[in-house]
Design a protein around this motif. Structure first.
Motif, PDB file in Angstrom:
ATOM      1  N   GLU A   6      -4.754  -2.290   2.959  1.00 27.89           N
ATOM      2  CA  GLU A   6      -4.991  -1.887   1.576  1.00 27.89           C
ATOM      3  C   GLU A   6      -5.588  -3.044   0.777  1.00 27.89           C
ATOM      4  OE1 GLU A   6      -0.797  -0.092   2.591  1.00 27.89           O
ATOM      5  OE2 GLU A   6      -1.858  -1.993   2.919  1.00 27.89           O
ATOM      6  N   SER A   7      -6.330  -2.692  -0.249  1.00 29.71           N
ATOM      7  CA  SER A   7      -6.851  -3.681  -1.183  1.00 29.71           C
ATOM      8  C   SER A   7      -7.086  -3.003  -2.522  1.00 29.71           C
ATOM      9  CB  SER A   7      -8.144  -4.308  -0.660  1.00 29.71           C
ATOM     10  OG  SER A   7      -9.155  -3.333  -0.547  1.00 29.71           O
ATOM     11  N   GLY A   9      -5.382  -3.747  -5.494  1.00 31.69           N
ATOM     12  CA  GLY A   9      -4.308  -3.853  -6.459  1.00 31.69           C
ATOM     13  C   GLY A   9      -4.523  -5.017  -7.410  1.00 31.69           C
ATOM     14  N   LEU A  20      -7.852   1.696  -5.455  1.00 33.45           N
ATOM     15  CA  LEU A  20      -7.300   1.159  -4.224  1.00 33.45           C
ATOM     16  C   LEU A  20      -8.116   1.661  -3.038  1.00 33.45           C
ATOM     17  CD1 LEU A  20      -3.471   1.679  -4.812  1.00 33.45           C
ATOM     18  CD2 LEU A  20      -4.943  -0.204  -5.558  1.00 33.45           C
ATOM     19  N   CYS A  22      -8.134   1.757   1.379  1.00 32.04           N
ATOM     20  CA  CYS A  22      -7.355   1.620   2.611  1.00 32.04           C
ATOM     21  C   CYS A  22      -8.335   1.751   3.773  1.00 32.04           C
ATOM     22  CB  CYS A  22      -6.283   2.682   2.682  1.00 32.04           C
ATOM     23  SG  CYS A  22      -5.418   2.779   4.269  1.00 32.04           S
ATOM     24  N   TRP A  36      -1.179   8.123   0.012  1.00 33.60           N
ATOM     25  CA  TRP A  36      -0.745   6.934  -0.710  1.00 33.60           C
ATOM     26  C   TRP A  36       0.684   7.171  -1.191  1.00 33.60           C
ATOM     27  CZ3 TRP A  36      -3.365   2.417  -1.023  1.00 33.60           C
ATOM     28  CH2 TRP A  36      -4.724   2.441  -0.697  1.00 33.60           C
ATOM     29  N   TYR A  93       1.878  -0.179  -3.631  1.00 33.93           N
ATOM     30  CA  TYR A  93       1.250   1.043  -3.139  1.00 33.93           C
ATOM     31  C   TYR A  93       0.922   0.876  -1.651  1.00 33.93           C
ATOM     32  CZ  TYR A  93       0.868   2.995  -7.792  1.00 33.93           C
ATOM     33  OH  TYR A  93       1.172   3.528  -9.020  1.00 33.93           O
ATOM     34  N   THR A 111      -0.122  -2.953  -1.391  1.00 34.30           N
ATOM     35  CA  THR A 111      -0.821  -3.751  -2.391  1.00 34.30           C
ATOM     36  C   THR A 111      -0.115  -3.552  -3.733  1.00 34.30           C
ATOM     37  OG1 THR A 111      -2.986  -4.242  -3.372  1.00 34.30           O
ATOM     38  CG2 THR A 111      -2.522  -1.933  -2.902  1.00 34.30           C
ATOM     39  N   VAL A 113       0.480  -3.167  -7.593  1.00 34.87           N
ATOM     40  CA  VAL A 113      -0.157  -2.722  -8.826  1.00 34.87           C
ATOM     41  C   VAL A 113       0.829  -2.975  -9.965  1.00 34.87           C
ATOM     42  CG1 VAL A 113      -1.002  -0.750 -10.135  1.00 34.87           C
ATOM     43  CG2 VAL A 113      -1.609  -1.000  -7.715  1.00 34.87           C
TER      44      VAL A 113
END
Length: 117
Positions: A6-7, A9, A20, A22, A36, A93, A111, A113
């Motif tokens: 994941e990225s 956040g 976000l 994935c 998610w 998340y 990630t 948030v």
């Protein structure tokens, strides 16, 4: 075997937006249902949104009208567009994949948030 990363956040003010991503690797992405989840401190992990391998989507009541889940099978990527963010959206998340036919399921590492002024 599938790996999920994941990225996207970060820290955002109330009313702001984040997307976000994935990214999956190692297996056939298109057959997997993608979802998610999120987990806030002291709370159980909860389902936020999901998209089936056929493209059917569903959302938790708390995010309907604000979040949008999507997928790009060619890029092996699932997305969660989050708009009108609220402090109660603050959580880690997690991306989840599930191949129902063979009971394969995988999780990303998550990630963070944070929605705060």
């Amino acid at each position: 075997q599938m790996q999920l990363v994941e990225s996207g956040g970060g820290l955002v003010r109330p009313g702001g937006s984040l997307r976000l991503s994935c990214v999956a690797s190692g297996s056939i992405f298109s057959v997997y249902d993608m979802a998610w989840y999120r987990q806030a401190p002291g709370n159980q992990r909860e389902l936020v949104a999901s998209t089936s391998s056929g493209g059917r989507t569903m959302y938790a009541d708390s995010v309907k009208g604000r979040f949008t889940i999507s997928r790009d099978n060619a890029k092996k990527t699932a997305y969660l567009q989050m708009n009108s963010l609220k402090p109660e959206d603050t959580a880690v998340y997690y991306c989840n994949s599930k191949w129902v036919a063979v009971a394969f399921e995988y999780w990303g590492r998550g990630t963070q948030v944070t929605v705060s002024s």
